[in-house]
Design a protein around this motif. Structure first.
Motif, short mmCIF file in Angstrom:
data_model
loop_
_atom_site.label_atom_id
_atom_site.label_comp_id
_atom_site.label_asym_id
_atom_site.label_seq_id
_atom_site.Cartn_x
_atom_site.Cartn_y
_atom_site.Cartn_z
N THR A 160 -9.39 -2.25 10.67
CA THR A 160 -8.11 -1.97 11.33
C THR A 160 -7.53 -0.73 10.66
O THR A 160 -7.67 -0.57 9.45
N THR A 161 -6.93 0.16 11.42
CA THR A 161 -6.38 1.39 10.83
C THR A 161 -4.89 1.22 10.53
O THR A 161 -4.12 0.76 11.37
N ILE A 162 -4.54 1.56 9.29
CA ILE A 162 -3.13 1.55 8.87
C ILE A 162 -2.70 2.99 8.69
O ILE A 162 -3.40 3.77 8.06
N THR A 171 3.24 15.48 1.26
CA THR A 171 3.13 16.39 2.40
C THR A 171 2.43 15.77 3.61
O THR A 171 2.50 16.30 4.71
N LYS A 172 1.77 14.64 3.43
CA LYS A 172 0.84 14.20 4.47
C LYS A 172 0.91 12.69 4.69
O LYS A 172 0.83 11.91 3.74
N ASP A 173 1.05 12.29 5.94
CA ASP A 173 0.85 10.89 6.30
C ASP A 173 -0.65 10.62 6.28
O ASP A 173 -1.43 11.50 6.68
N ILE A 174 -1.05 9.44 5.86
CA ILE A 174 -2.50 9.17 5.75
C ILE A 174 -2.92 7.95 6.57
O ILE A 174 -2.09 7.11 6.93
N GLU A 175 -4.20 7.88 6.83
CA GLU A 175 -4.78 6.71 7.50
C GLU A 175 -5.68 5.97 6.53
O GLU A 175 -6.46 6.59 5.79
N VAL A 176 -5.57 4.65 6.54
CA VAL A 176 -6.41 3.80 5.69
C VAL A 176 -7.10 2.78 6.59
O VAL A 176 -6.46 2.16 7.44
N GLN A 177 -8.40 2.64 6.40
CA GLN A 177 -9.15 1.62 7.15
C GLN A 177 -9.13 0.32 6.35
O GLN A 177 -9.53 0.31 5.18
N ALA A 178 -8.67 -0.75 6.97
CA ALA A 178 -8.59 -2.05 6.29
C ALA A 178 -9.58 -3.01 6.93
O ALA A 178 -9.64 -3.13 8.16
N SER A 224 -10.11 5.28 2.57
CA SER A 224 -9.44 6.43 3.16
C SER A 224 -10.04 7.70 2.60
O SER A 224 -10.59 7.71 1.49
N SER A 225 -9.95 8.79 3.35
CA SER A 225 -10.37 10.08 2.80
C SER A 225 -9.27 10.67 1.93
O SER A 225 -9.45 11.70 1.28
N ASP A 226 -8.11 10.01 1.91
CA ASP A 226 -6.99 10.46 1.07
C ASP A 226 -6.72 9.45 -0.04
O ASP A 226 -7.18 8.32 0.02
N ASP A 227 -5.91 9.89 -0.99
CA ASP A 227 -5.55 9.02 -2.11
C ASP A 227 -4.52 7.99 -1.65
O ASP A 227 -3.67 8.27 -0.80
N PHE A 228 -4.58 6.80 -2.21
CA PHE A 228 -3.55 5.78 -1.97
C PHE A 228 -3.62 4.75 -3.10
O PHE A 228 -4.57 4.74 -3.89
N ILE A 276 0.85 -1.18 0.00
CA ILE A 276 0.00 0.00 0.00
C ILE A 276 0.89 1.23 0.00
O ILE A 276 1.88 1.30 0.74
N PHE A 277 0.58 2.18 -0.89
CA PHE A 277 1.46 3.33 -1.15
C PHE A 277 0.71 4.63 -0.95
O PHE A 277 -0.44 4.77 -1.38
N ASN A 278 1.38 5.57 -0.28
CA ASN A 278 0.82 6.91 -0.08
C ASN A 278 1.53 7.88 -1.02
O ASN A 278 2.71 8.18 -0.82
#
Ligand SMILES: [Cu+2]
Length: 375
Positions: free
Chosen positions: A78-80, A55-62, A110-114, A49-51
């Motif tokens: 689980t949160t990554i 500029t920003k660390d992200i959270e992804v729900q798995a 995630s609310s962010d791109d990955f 999994i790639f962010n």
């Protein structure tokens, strides 16, 4: 006039700002599915999994979604945390991230791109001479929910003495998906009867033999080259896995969108079948059917959980018994196999509201000429 103009400009600005904000979240919100993975026997799945953000660390729900077409709506996630410009490695992801085993799909949101991908593989048996004999596997793309489709097609399928094919599917919706599958042989002919599978909310069908995607498949059907298509009332994800029997070399085949008109059966006659308390009605009455006719029973279920089965003159099922819940609409297709009396009935317990839910019709005077046009 002037005040009004200023107000309009201010209102416009407000709308623009909220629109910008909306797009900022909408564009990057991602809901990604890895359709199949697992940790069972020699089978493993590695996830990456790639962010992409600088500029920003992200959270992804798995979330692990086990196979078996069960309702997975209430699975815990689980949160990554994925640091900016980093790729996280989850070898044997089902064990290392979820502390679990068995076959399952994985949902990542995630609310962010990955970006997420997976490799599934079989570990080759270790021997006393070789403790690192390697793996044999295939790539599984991480598919955003926007890739799910209501009509899809899987081509380049093979099932013969040389190859086998499994098909799997994921319902990425909080509601059930009713999916009608059609299976085609080497001659591009529809094989057996159209089959409708209802997928539970977030239900996952594990790799399942090609021939399970139609009913009444003749034993001599030629699937040395084959394809399958589906029409669904909810967008779903599907794939196929073709395996070389001699070498076990596997190929992952993602579905493509089927932009064509859903295949209709030329000459097929549709009957509306209504299952409701105390009665089954078929309209129009199937009294004019002939041997060889193609028939669609368009079944609507009202009031209670009712079942339906249609048995041919020899007593074997022409439409296999199944139980449906109220509100369901299911199409069952069959080719009239022989002259005689056909019996239909509710397969739920024969008491209470199910009393009287049976009937019969006769098929006679066949006009079907086996030497004539192929159906
Ligand atoms: Cu019933």
């Amino acid at each position: 006039m002037r005040r009004k103009g200023v107000l309009s400009v201010m209102r416009l600005r407000l709308i623009s700002i909220s629109a910008l904000f909306f797009f900022a979240t909408a564009v990057f919100a991602k809901d990604v599915y890895l359709s199949i993975g697992g940790s069972v026997g020699v089978f493993r799945a590695d996830m990456r999994i790639f962010n992409p953000s600088s500029t920003k660390d992200i959270e992804v729900q798995a979330t692990l979604l086990p196979v078996g077409n069960i309702d997975n709506s209430s699975r815990q996630s689980t949160t990554i945390m994925v640091p900016k410009r980093q790729m996280l490695d989850y070898d044997d992801v089902v064990t290392s991230l979820f502390n679990s085993s068995g076959l399952a799909a994985i949902r990542l949101s995630s609310s962010d791109d990955f970006v997420a991908t997976e490799r599934i593989y079989a570990q080759q048996g270790a021997t006393s001479c070789n403790d690192n004999p390697g793996t044999l596997g295939q790539f599984v793309p991480g598919l955003d929910i926007s890739a799910a489709k209501k009509q899809g097609v899987l081509i380049q399928l093979k099932k013969s003495d040389k190859y086998r094919t499994n098909i799997g599917a994921v319902n990425p919706n909080a509601t059930a998906a009713n999916v009608t599958w059609r299976l085609y042989d080497k001659n591009n002919a529809l094989v057996g009867s159209v089959k409708t599978i209802t997928y539970a909310p977030f239900g996952v069908q594990g790799p399942t033999s090609l021939t399970s995607f139609a009913d009444n498949v003749p034993g001599n059907a030629d699937f040395s080259d084959a394809w399958a298509s589906f029409v669904s009332d909810q967008p779903i994800l599907a794939y196929a896995s073709v395996i070389d029997n001699a070498t076990t070399d596997p190929t992952f085949i993602p579905m493509s969108e089927d932009t064509g008109v859903p295949p209709t059966q030329s000459g097929a006659t549709t009957f509306n079948v209504t299952l409701q308390n105390f009665s089954i009605t078929i309209s129009p009455a199937p009294s004019t059917l002939k041997v060889g006719d193609q028939v669609i029973f368009h079944i609507t279920v009202l009031e209670s959980n009712h079942g339906f089965e249609l048995d041919g003159p020899n007593g074997s099922a022409v439409i296999a018994g199944a139980i449906f819940s109220p509100g369901m609409i299911v199409d069952k297709t069959f080719t009239v196999p022989s002259q005689g009396t056909y019996n239909y009935f509710c397969t739920n317990s024969g008491c209470g509201a199910h009393t009287g839910m049976s009937g019969s019709f006769n098929v006679g005077n066949p006009t079907y000429d086996p030497g004539g046009p192929h159906y």
